[in-house]
Design a protein around this motif. Structure first.
Motif, PDB file in Angstrom:
ATOM      1  N   VAL A 436     -18.077  13.843 -36.637  1.00 39.74           N
ATOM      2  CA  VAL A 436     -18.214  13.555 -38.074  1.00 39.74           C
ATOM      3  C   VAL A 436     -17.236  12.448 -38.426  1.00 39.74           C
ATOM      4  N   SER A 437     -17.694  11.383 -39.060  1.00 39.78           N
ATOM      5  CA  SER A 437     -16.830  10.250 -39.429  1.00 39.78           C
ATOM      6  C   SER A 437     -17.372   9.584 -40.692  1.00 39.78           C
ATOM      7  N   GLY A 438     -16.444   9.020 -41.450  1.00 32.38           N
ATOM      8  CA  GLY A 438     -16.822   8.301 -42.663  1.00 32.38           C
ATOM      9  C   GLY A 438     -15.698   8.295 -43.687  1.00 32.38           C
ATOM     10  N   SER A 478     -22.364  10.275 -39.496  1.00 36.98           N
ATOM     11  CA  SER A 478     -21.491   9.231 -40.055  1.00 36.98           C
ATOM     12  C   SER A 478     -22.074   8.741 -41.377  1.00 36.98           C
ATOM     13  N   TRP A 479     -21.230   8.160 -42.150  1.00 40.52           N
ATOM     14  CA  TRP A 479     -21.684   7.587 -43.438  1.00 40.52           C
ATOM     15  C   TRP A 479     -20.820   6.382 -43.776  1.00 40.52           C
ATOM     16  N   ARG A 480     -21.421   5.570 -44.566  1.00 36.17           N
ATOM     17  CA  ARG A 480     -20.742   4.358 -45.011  1.00 36.17           C
ATOM     18  C   ARG A 480     -21.129   4.077 -46.465  1.00 36.17           C
ATOM     19  N   LEU A 481     -20.293   3.317 -47.134  1.00 38.38           N
ATOM     20  CA  LEU A 481     -20.523   2.982 -48.547  1.00 38.38           C
ATOM     21  C   LEU A 481     -21.336   1.710 -48.637  1.00 38.38           C
ATOM     22  N   LEU A 482     -22.408   1.808 -49.365  1.00 38.18           N
ATOM     23  CA  LEU A 482     -23.226   0.618 -49.609  1.00 38.18           C
ATOM     24  C   LEU A 482     -22.814  -0.073 -50.906  1.00 38.18           C
ATOM     25  N   GLY A 483     -21.996   0.536 -51.664  1.00 39.07           N
ATOM     26  CA  GLY A 483     -21.519   0.004 -52.943  1.00 39.07           C
ATOM     27  C   GLY A 483     -20.550   0.991 -53.552  1.00 39.07           C
ATOM     28  N   ASP A 484     -20.192   0.738 -54.778  1.00 42.36           N
ATOM     29  CA  ASP A 484     -19.239   1.644 -55.441  1.00 42.36           C
ATOM     30  C   ASP A 484     -19.854   2.999 -55.738  1.00 42.36           C
ATOM     31  N   VAL A 489     -25.921   8.054 -45.225  1.00 33.65           N
ATOM     32  CA  VAL A 489     -25.533   9.046 -44.219  1.00 33.65           C
ATOM     33  C   VAL A 489     -26.538   8.983 -43.046  1.00 33.65           C
ATOM     34  N   SER A 490     -25.974   8.935 -41.860  1.00 32.72           N
ATOM     35  CA  SER A 490     -26.823   8.885 -40.642  1.00 32.72           C
ATOM     36  C   SER A 490     -26.598  10.133 -39.810  1.00 32.72           C
ATOM     37  N   TRP A 491     -27.748  10.761 -39.373  1.00 30.03           N
ATOM     38  CA  TRP A 491     -27.720  11.928 -38.461  1.00 30.03           C
ATOM     39  C   TRP A 491     -28.420  11.472 -37.180  1.00 30.03           C
ATOM     40  N   MET A 537     -30.102   9.181 -44.885  1.00 34.41           N
ATOM     41  CA  MET A 537     -30.208   9.561 -46.304  1.00 34.41           C
ATOM     42  C   MET A 537     -29.233   8.728 -47.138  1.00 34.41           C
ATOM     43  N   ARG A 538     -29.621   8.488 -48.322  1.00 36.73           N
ATOM     44  CA  ARG A 538     -28.736   7.797 -49.264  1.00 36.73           C
ATOM     45  C   ARG A 538     -28.395   8.748 -50.433  1.00 36.73           C
ATOM     46  N   ILE A 539     -27.110   8.775 -50.771  1.00 35.07           N
ATOM     47  CA  ILE A 539     -26.625   9.719 -51.796  1.00 35.07           C
ATOM     48  C   ILE A 539     -25.736   8.974 -52.782  1.00 35.07           C
ATOM     49  N   LEU A 540     -25.862   9.312 -54.061  1.00 38.36           N
ATOM     50  CA  LEU A 540     -25.008   8.715 -55.093  1.00 38.36           C
ATOM     51  C   LEU A 540     -23.587   9.254 -54.960  1.00 38.36           C
TER      52      LEU A 540
END
Length: 559
Positions: A436-438, A478-484, A489-491, A537-540
């Protein structure tokens, strides 16, 4: 029941003007007190002025009465002596004794007889007076060319050492006495002189005056003012004793009294009894003694303090004003405390209603989720055991996420905590096979529930058919920020059995592909690649903030 309008208006005033109303009450009571004190002091001053006028009138009456009494004595003597050839010492003393004068003359030195010497008869007069009274003093001042006329004091009563100093004095030698005697001759009535120093005085120069009454010989119709004038009956007065006797007779008061000669009170002071303090007010009155005007002035000092009644009124008024101001201040404070308490109760009531609405909303959402899970699980279940196991796992997933949200008071929840909570139900040790990373990302409550269900379905699928079903499998989350405000999130599964390309669509697929994407309002990419399942998946992303109650207008805020 609503409060009365008057009470409500008073309450509004107390709340709107917390400082002005107590001060206004104090100022109003203080103004009433000042007006009362002013009224009392005005009445006191008016009463004092009336008492001063009464006191002045009493002294003036006493002075005039004393002057009138001695004028009557002089008139009686003039009537007696005008019918005799010569005024002898025996006759004069008999006349005085028959008057029955009191021992205390009340300012007068007594009575005296003045012999007027005809022109050219000075030597005969001196010889006769020496023959009758061998111890008669010398004529003062000595008769000569400068004094063509003589008016000699020949008899005095009472015969005291003090009065005998006047014997032998020529009354015509003093202009003030001469003027009074001439006026008496013109009016044929008792006439007072101006300010003089009495002959009885030896050292001090005390002010005095004398009353003269002319005596004529013969019938009144045949009298000649020059030839028929035989002498004067007179009475000298010590002005200070004269004034003191009148003051003592007129109920003495703590006032200053002054007696002036004539109408002008700026000069000619005859006698005075000063007050203890400098005068501030005065009353003047004109009086007449033996055809001569005098000026009586009564003065009073202005006390530095108020009258006792004014002091009591002032102290009581100030005490009452202070008490009412304090009471108004306490009422104002009580009104503010009541208002604060009412606002607090209204706020608590509003919060309770909002919490009830929020709880109702969340219970409905939870029940809706449970019903959806139940319905979809029943459709895809092959038998009862499979249905029960699938339903229990998904309910546990929902419960785990609820526990996280409860621990954070239903505020934002870290994404890492949601992932770790959903992986706890797996039997295998996932620390070695799951990476798990992010960066730190916070999720809203509803988003955390949906995301937790998605992670649960992916982990359950991996445990049954994917990377977690065989040794050596591995999952990378893992997950990364696409913006503020958005995170991706990637599985990714690897090392597991080869994924069959022909497979039926299960509940997990529907949950991730439809329900989760609908709740997250973002597209979900689910790829069943041969080497392993991949899901993006993309999450706010939500910023951590204070808990906000759902608005009662029907517009739901993000929670």
């Amino acid at each position: 029941m609503a409060p009365p309008k008057s009470e409500s208006r008073t309450r509004r005033w107390l709340l709107s003007y917390p400082r002005a109303i107590p001060l206004a009450i104090f100022a109003a009571v203080a103004a009433i007190t000042a007006l009362s004190v002013f009224s009392i002091e005005s009445n006191v001053r008016a009463r004092e002025a009336a008492q001063m006028r009464e006191y002045t009138q009493s002294i003036a009456s006493s002075l005039e009465r004393r002057g009138t009494s001695f004028s009557s004595y002089l008139r009686a003597g003039a009537a007696l002596f005008s019918n005799v050839e010569e005024v002898t010492p025996q006759l004069f003393q008999q006349f005085v004794s028959e008057l029955r004068l009191n021992v205390d003359y009340k300012g007068s030195e007594g009575l005296g007889w003045i012999t007027v010497v005809p022109r050219g008869s000075t030597d005969q007069f001196l010889a006769r007076i020496r023959e009758e009274q061998p111890d008669f003093p010398k004529i003062r001042p000595n008769p000569g060319a400068a004094l063509p006329r003589l008016a000699i004091v020949t008899h005095v009563s009472p015969e005291t050492e003090r009065n005998r100093r006047a014997l032998g004095f020529n009354m015509y030698s003093d202009p003030v006495r001469e003027a009074a005697m001439e006026e008496a001759k013109q009016t044929v009535s008792p006439t007072a002189s101006g300010r003089i120093v009495l002959l009885q005085e030896s050292a001090r120069e005390a002010s005095g005056f004398a009353i003269f009454m002319p005596v004529y010989a013969g019938e009144p119709a045949l009298r000649d003012s020059e030839n028929s004038l035989v002498g004067f009956v007179y009475s000298p007065f010590d002005t200070q004793k004269f004034l003191d006797a009148a003051i003592d007779r007129a109920a003495p008061a703590d006032l200053g009294v002054k007696l002036y000669d004539g109408m002008d009170a700026s000069e000619g002071l005859l006698a005075a009894r000063p007050s203890a303090n400098p005068p501030s007010a005065s009353v003047e009155q004109t009086l007449t003694i033996a055809n001569r005007p005098f000026r009586l002035v009564v003065e009073t000092d202005d006390p530095a303090v108020l009258s006792p009644l004014s002091m009591v009124t002032l102290l009581f008024g100030l005490a009452l004003a202070s008490l009412l101001m304090l009471l108004a201040r306490l009422l104002t404070r009580q009104a503010h405390e009541d208002q604060t308490r009412l606002e607090f109760f209204e706020q608590q009531h509003s919060i309770r209603n909002s919490l009830t609405r929020e709880l109702n909303h969340r219970v409905k959402n939870t029940l809706a989720n449970v019903l959806s899970i139940l319905s979809l699980t029943r459709r895809r279940a092959e038998d009862l055991d499979n249905f029960a196991d699938s339903l229990e796992g998904r309910i546990r997933s929902l419960s785990a996420t609820h526990d996280l949200l409860t621990g954070t008071d239903w505020s934002t929840t870290p994404m890492r905590d949601v992932i770790e909570a959903e992986l706890q139900h797996l039997q295998a040790d996932v620390e070695d096979v799951v990476e798990v990373s992010g960066p730190p990302v916070e999720l809203a409550p509803n988003d955390a529930l949906s995301f937790g269900l998605a992670i649960h379905e992916l982990a359950t699928n991996a445990a049954k058919y994917g990377a977690l079903s065989v040794p050596g499998g591995k999952i990378e989350i893992s997950w990364r920020l696409l913006g503020d405000h958005l995170a991706e999130v990637s599985w990714i599964e690897s090392g597991g059995p080869e994924v069959a390309q022909t497979r039926h669509r299960g509940f997990g697929t529907d949950l991730i592909d439809k329900i989760i994407s609908h709740e997250l309002k973002q597209p979900v990419q689910l790829d069943f690649a041969p080497e392993g399942v991949r899901c993006v998946m993309r999450i706010l992303v939500r910023q951590r903030s204070e808990f906000q109650i759902r608005k009662p207008t029907g517009v739901e805020t993000a929670s």
